[in-house]
Design a protein around this motif. Structure first.
Motif, short mmCIF file in Angstrom:
data_model
loop_
_atom_site.label_atom_id
_atom_site.label_comp_id
_atom_site.label_asym_id
_atom_site.label_seq_id
_atom_site.Cartn_x
_atom_site.Cartn_y
_atom_site.Cartn_z
N VAL A 17 -5.88 2.68 -1.30
CA VAL A 17 -5.07 3.41 -2.28
C VAL A 17 -5.97 4.21 -3.22
N ALA A 18 -7.10 3.65 -3.60
CA ALA A 18 -7.99 4.32 -4.55
C ALA A 18 -8.55 5.62 -3.96
N VAL A 19 -9.06 5.57 -2.73
CA VAL A 19 -9.63 6.80 -2.16
C VAL A 19 -8.54 7.82 -1.87
N TRP A 20 -7.34 7.35 -1.56
CA TRP A 20 -6.23 8.31 -1.37
C TRP A 20 -5.95 9.05 -2.68
N ALA A 21 -5.87 8.30 -3.79
CA ALA A 21 -5.59 8.93 -5.08
C ALA A 21 -6.72 9.86 -5.51
N ILE A 22 -7.96 9.45 -5.29
CA ILE A 22 -9.09 10.31 -5.68
C ILE A 22 -9.09 11.58 -4.85
N GLY A 23 -8.77 11.46 -3.58
CA GLY A 23 -8.72 12.65 -2.75
C GLY A 23 -7.60 13.59 -3.13
N GLU A 24 -6.43 13.05 -3.46
CA GLU A 24 -5.29 13.90 -3.82
C GLU A 24 -5.48 14.56 -5.18
N TYR A 25 -5.96 13.79 -6.15
CA TYR A 25 -6.00 14.27 -7.53
C TYR A 25 -7.43 14.34 -8.06
N GLY A 26 -8.36 14.66 -7.17
CA GLY A 26 -9.77 14.72 -7.56
C GLY A 26 -10.05 15.77 -8.61
N ASP A 27 -9.34 16.92 -8.57
CA ASP A 27 -9.58 17.96 -9.56
C ASP A 27 -9.17 17.50 -10.95
N MET A 28 -8.00 16.85 -11.06
CA MET A 28 -7.56 16.34 -12.37
C MET A 28 -8.45 15.20 -12.83
N PHE A 29 -8.86 14.38 -11.89
CA PHE A 29 -9.72 13.24 -12.22
C PHE A 29 -11.08 13.69 -12.76
N MET A 30 -11.62 14.76 -12.19
CA MET A 30 -12.97 15.18 -12.55
C MET A 30 -12.99 16.18 -13.72
N TYR A 31 -11.96 17.03 -13.84
CA TYR A 31 -12.08 18.16 -14.76
C TYR A 31 -10.99 18.24 -15.82
N SER A 32 -10.03 17.32 -15.82
CA SER A 32 -8.98 17.41 -16.84
C SER A 32 -9.52 16.93 -18.18
N ALA A 33 -8.74 17.20 -19.25
CA ALA A 33 -9.17 16.82 -20.60
C ALA A 33 -9.31 15.31 -20.70
N ASN A 34 -10.42 14.89 -21.33
CA ASN A 34 -10.71 13.45 -21.44
C ASN A 34 -10.11 12.92 -22.75
N ASP A 35 -8.93 12.29 -22.62
CA ASP A 35 -8.24 11.78 -23.81
C ASP A 35 -8.71 10.39 -24.21
N VAL A 61 0.84 -1.20 0.00
CA VAL A 61 0.00 0.00 0.00
C VAL A 61 0.87 1.25 0.00
N SER A 62 1.85 1.29 0.90
CA SER A 62 2.71 2.48 0.97
C SER A 62 3.53 2.65 -0.29
N SER A 63 4.00 1.53 -0.87
CA SER A 63 4.78 1.62 -2.10
C SER A 63 3.94 2.16 -3.26
N THR A 64 2.68 1.73 -3.34
CA THR A 64 1.81 2.21 -4.41
C THR A 64 1.52 3.70 -4.26
N ILE A 65 1.26 4.13 -3.03
CA ILE A 65 1.00 5.57 -2.80
C ILE A 65 2.23 6.39 -3.15
N GLN A 66 3.40 5.91 -2.78
CA GLN A 66 4.64 6.63 -3.11
C GLN A 66 4.84 6.71 -4.61
N LEU A 67 4.56 5.62 -5.31
CA LEU A 67 4.73 5.61 -6.76
C LEU A 67 3.78 6.60 -7.42
N VAL A 68 2.52 6.61 -7.00
CA VAL A 68 1.55 7.52 -7.61
C VAL A 68 1.94 8.96 -7.34
#
Length: 936
Positions: free
Chosen positions: A513-531, A472-479
């Protein structure tokens, strides 16, 4: 005519009288039960109680006959007693009777007597000493079988004293012309050397002619004896390699082995079509010892090893045994490259064998030799991966470990694919180890960041709840350290994985790990360009998913802690739905779990009058760095046993180390907290953002505070409007523990998944326990922190504060460097490029010892740990080392103080451990020659 039952004119009157007495005793005493009848009775017992009754009755009868000194049936009674002993019942009362039988002139009595001595006697019994004289007499017997009995008994029960008394007799018998006696004497010498190694020199001259014998019994015992000598003593090994009388030992062994392979059929030594496989295995083992790190000896045996490997029949287990020993010999000596490939190919054929024991042996041996010739083992990668599907659990475990050893940059994709398939279907006991191994391999050999992130996600999905915390900690560090586009991509993948049924309950680490990533990068996840074609959820759908997690009974408390922190961060990432987030967080203010309740209350404060603090507190974390914490080098090793009971350890204890660590980091924690809260640093000028050590508050500094500081103090419910003197008084009355301090730092840093209670946003700052004015402090008390907040100094931004939280001691390593004075040096260790030297400097009432470790190798040594122990007549204090990572050409220093309490000579036992290329290395040695430390 039989002299025992008839008349013989040669008998004297005493013999006739003895025969008459024995005849009378036979008539008077009832005939005892025979051994076979006793065995039949015991086996007929239906219950354990019946068996005990039979045994107790027979033991009572045997005791009676022993008390009455019955010499007629003593042999039979001892035989029955030995059988009772083998069943686990006490039979010690027959020890003296065994000695009486060994002194008998009849061979049948001696045989049972010596057998009883081997089973019932040991060196802890006083009776053991009484048999020495009897053994010495029988070693000089004219009957070879009596001598053989004595030699077997001596080898089985010899104490050091008995071995020293009778070693000369055994050495004499090793030169006997009788092959039976000679073979027994060699085996007895082997057991004596194993028991008392210093007696090796007595038997060394007798080994000269052992390898020139034709008798296979003497050859195999002689090779066994020489092998034991070479394993126990390096000097003896060199003697066999270089001594003029034994210069031909390797050619002799090669000649014997060649004759066994190429010789014709010998019915006396043939086993399943192989000529004397026992002797072949013994010779191969001795060749392995003689050829280790010896180029000349290895070259002399290369050809014969190749012949054995190619000419041995593999259809029977006997041939496989010889091939296994051949492979071990080839891989252990300095053999040619082609020979090593041949050895690995033999192990590859073993992997295809139908016998699971042979497959296990092959995997085990490949695991030991994979680093010697990786390319040769790689050719059998497909077969090894097939072993992952074997029904035998031991084979699957070894195949998994070997698969990880074979991973490199070229096959990382293929191996990861196969291991993921294995992980999905693996037993629960394999999932934790396999997932951690895959994470480490991906971290080391990943071709790109996108593939690395996908692999981490696949491991989290496949391993489920069996994932270790390090994954878990390794995945969070990588992200956190990935580029922004990859952070958006993996957050999207995490969201998709949460939509699968049962993923939230059965895969809690994935949820964290999923909720951590969504919380950290929620703005990019919700509003960034959809490629891509991903359909992003609406804000209400996202909040509904969080509501599902937080209210589910199947979600663990740790996962809910991650989700609460993530939800609080989303309040600064999303453009709307702040009221829904506030309502959901506020509902946890009355939660039954204390930790979740604390988090709910604390986060709720950030939606009220302190809402202007919410964006800076909950902004994105900086990229996290991997930090591998090693143990404190100042700790002493455990006590050691060197036949000196007065030796004990006198290094720093755990409590001393913790105290010293707290004192060293007192101001660091203070400044970090103030920086994190937007407050003021104590001593740092505007241009210098590093954390400086300061153990006392500067009374001359200004006491004005900024508005942000006052907001935080109001949030904490503290009144800082009092004068500096009253603030200083509070330093000793309001105390916060070190653990609470750490919780404050971790909670404020925004790592949402912290474990136990008290790990919320503001941690345990509110848990202030009034104590008496004399309560001890360690620099982490709340009042001293709040007093520092009143000093008007420039503040650090939140990103810098977070980086300080990640590595609060990053700037303190240089403070432990020791200036080593000039003087005589004692070399404690010089091995594998690691040089450890001690410089003793005598002071008035103590001795300063400066340790320097220099790395002259090309490998970086990690987790370097120096430990020391001294006799109890000395007191040892070890200060902190200058570091725990030793780069090539680098130096680590450490200072020690030794105080003598009596007139004694200083000796120091040291233990050094480190990790080199992923291998744990441990070295121990003893140092003497220190100057006299007698107190003046």
């Amino acid at each position: 005519m039989n002299s025992e039952h008839g008349f013989n004119p040669a008998f004297n009157m005493a013999t006739i009288r003895q025969a008459f007495s024995e005849a009378v005793e036979r008539v008077r005493m009832p005939t005892p039960t025979r051994l076979r009848d006793l065995i039949r009775q015991i086996r007929a017992a239906r219950t354990a109680a019946e068996e005990r009754a039979v045994v107790n009755k027979e033991c009572a009868y045997i005791r009676t006959t022993f008390r009455e000194e019955d010499p007629v049936w003593r042999c039979r009674n001892i035989a029955k007693l030995l059988y009772i002993h083998m069943l686990g019942y006490p039979a010690h009362f027959g020890q003296l009777e065994c000695l009486k039988l060994t002194a008998s002139t009849r061979f049948t009595d001696k045989r049972i007597g010596y057998l009883g001595a081997m089973l019932l006697l040991d060196e802890r019994q006083d009776v053991h000493l009484l048999i020495t004289n009897c053994l010495k007499n029988d070693l000089n017997s004219s009957t070879q079988f009596v001598v053989g009995l004595a030699l077997c008994t001596l080898g089985a029960i010899a104490s050091p004293e008995m071995a020293r008394d009778l070693a000369s007799e055994v050495e004499r018998l090793m030169k006997s012309p009788n092959t039976y006696i000679r073979k027994k004497a060699i085996l007895c010498a082997f057991r004596v050397i194993r028991r008392v190694p210093e007696l090796m020199e007595i038997f060394l001259p007798a080994t000269r002619s052992l390898l020139s014998e034709k008798n296979h019994g003497i050859l195999i015992t002689g090779v066994t004896l020489i092998t034991e000598m070479c394993e126990n003593s390096a000097d003896t090994l060199m003697h066999f390699k270089k001594d003029s009388g034994n210069r031909e030992i390797v050619p002799n062994l090669v000649r014997i082995l060649k004759n066994l392979i190429l010789g014709g059929y010998s019915p006396e030594h043939d086993v399943s079509g192989v000529s004397d496989p026992f002797l072949q295995v013994k010779i191969l083992r001795l060749l392995r010892i003689l050829g280790h790190n010896d180029t000349d000896a290895s070259e002399a045996m290369n050809d014969i090893l190749a012949q054995v490997a190619t000419n041995t029949e593999t259809s029977k287990n006997v041939g496989n045994t010889i091939l296994y020993e051949t492979v071990l010999s080839i891989m252990d000596i300095r053999s040619e490259g082609g020979l090593r490939v041949l050895a690995v190919n033999i192990l590859g054929r073993f992997l295809l064998n139908s016998d699971k024991n042979i497959r296990y042996v092959a995997l085990n041996t490949l695991l030991r030799t994979v680093h010697a010739d990786t390319s040769a083992v790689q050719r059998h990668r497909t077969t090894i991966l097939e072993c992952l599907k074997d029904p035998d659990v031991s084979i699957r475990k070894r195949a998994m470990e070997l698969s990880f050893a074979l991973i490199n940059g070229q096959n990382i994709r293929t191996m990861t694919k196969e291991l993921l398939l294995f992980l999905e279907k693996a037993d629960p006991e394999f999932k934790a180890q396999c997932s951690s191994g895959m994470i480490l391999a991906a971290e080391r050999y990943s071709p790109n960041t996108r593939w690395h992130l996908d692999t981490q996600l696949s491991v989290l999905i496949a391993a489920g709840n069996y994932v270790r915390d390090d994954v878990v900690s390794s995945t969070i560090q990588l992200v956190s350290s990935s580029p922004a586009i990859e952070q958006t991509y993996i957050t999207t993948r995490f969201w998709e994985s949460l939509q699968v049924a049962n993923h939230c309950e059965d895969k809690q680490p994935l949820l964290q790990v999923a909720v951590w990533a969504i919380g950290e990068y929620g703005d990019m996840f919700m509003y960034s360009a959809n490629d891509d074609d991903f359909e992003r959820p609406s804000e209400s759908e996202l909040i509904a998913m969080y509501h599902k997690f937080l209210t589910s009974a199947q979600v663990s408390t740790t996962s809910k802690q991650y989700a609460l922190v993530s939800l609080a961060k989303l309040s600064t990432r999303l453009q709307s739905c702040v009221e829904e987030i506030q309502a959901l967080i506020t509902s946890f203010g009355s939660h039954l779990n204390v930790d979740l309740q604390q988090r709910g209350v604390e986060f709720s404060q950030l939606f009220g009058s302190y809402k202007h603090l919410r964006p800076p507190l909950l902004e994105k974390m900086p990229a996290m760095q991997v930090s591998r914490m090693s143990s404190q080098n100042g700790e002493s090793s455990g006590s050691y046993d060197d036949q000196s009971p007065d030796l004990i350890e006198n290094g720093l204890g755990d409590d001393q180390i913790v105290t010293e660590s707290n004192m060293n980091t007192m101001s660091d924690n203070t400044n970090i907290l103030l920086d994190l809260l937007g407050g003021s640093d104590l001593t740092t000028p505007t241009q210098d953002l590093s954390v400086q050590k300061k153990n006392t508050l500067n009374a001359n500094n200004d006491t004005t505070t900024t508005s942000n500081n006052q907001d935080f103090l109001d949030l904490l419910g503290l009144d800082m409007s009092s004068t500096q003197s009253s603030t200083a008084a509070n330093v000793t009355s309001n105390v916060v523990s070190t653990a609470n301090m750490n919780n404050v730092l971790m909670g404020s840093a925004g790592v949402g998944g912290g474990g136990g209670g008290g790990g919320g946003l503001l941690g345990d700052l509110g848990n202030i326990i009034p104590t008496t004015a004399t309560a001890p402090t360690n620099g982490n008390d709340l009042s001293s922190i709040m007093a520092a907040a009143s000093i008007n100094m420039p503040s650090l931004d939140l990103a810098t504060a977070n980086s300080l939280v990640n590595d609060p001691l990053a700037n303190t390593a240089a403070s432990n460097n020791v200036s080593v004075p000039q003087g005589p040096k004692l070399t404690a260790l010089n091995k594998n490029g690691v040089l450890v030297q001690l410089v003793p400097v005598k002071m008035n009432d103590s001795m300063q010892i400066y340790m320097t470790t220099t790395n002259s190798s090309t490998t970086t040594l990690e987790q370097y740990l120096f430990q020391a122990a001294v006799p109890k007549s000395f007191t040892l204090q070890m200060l902190s080392p200058s570091g725990s990572v030793l780069a090539p050409g680098g130096v680590i220093t450490q200072e020690m103080r030794v105080v003598s309490t009596s007139n004694a000579t200083l000796r120091m036992r040291i233990r050094i451990s480190y990790v080199a290329d992923g291998v744990n290395v441990l070295e121990q040695t003893e140092v003497s020659g220190f100057p006299d430390t007698t107190p003046e």
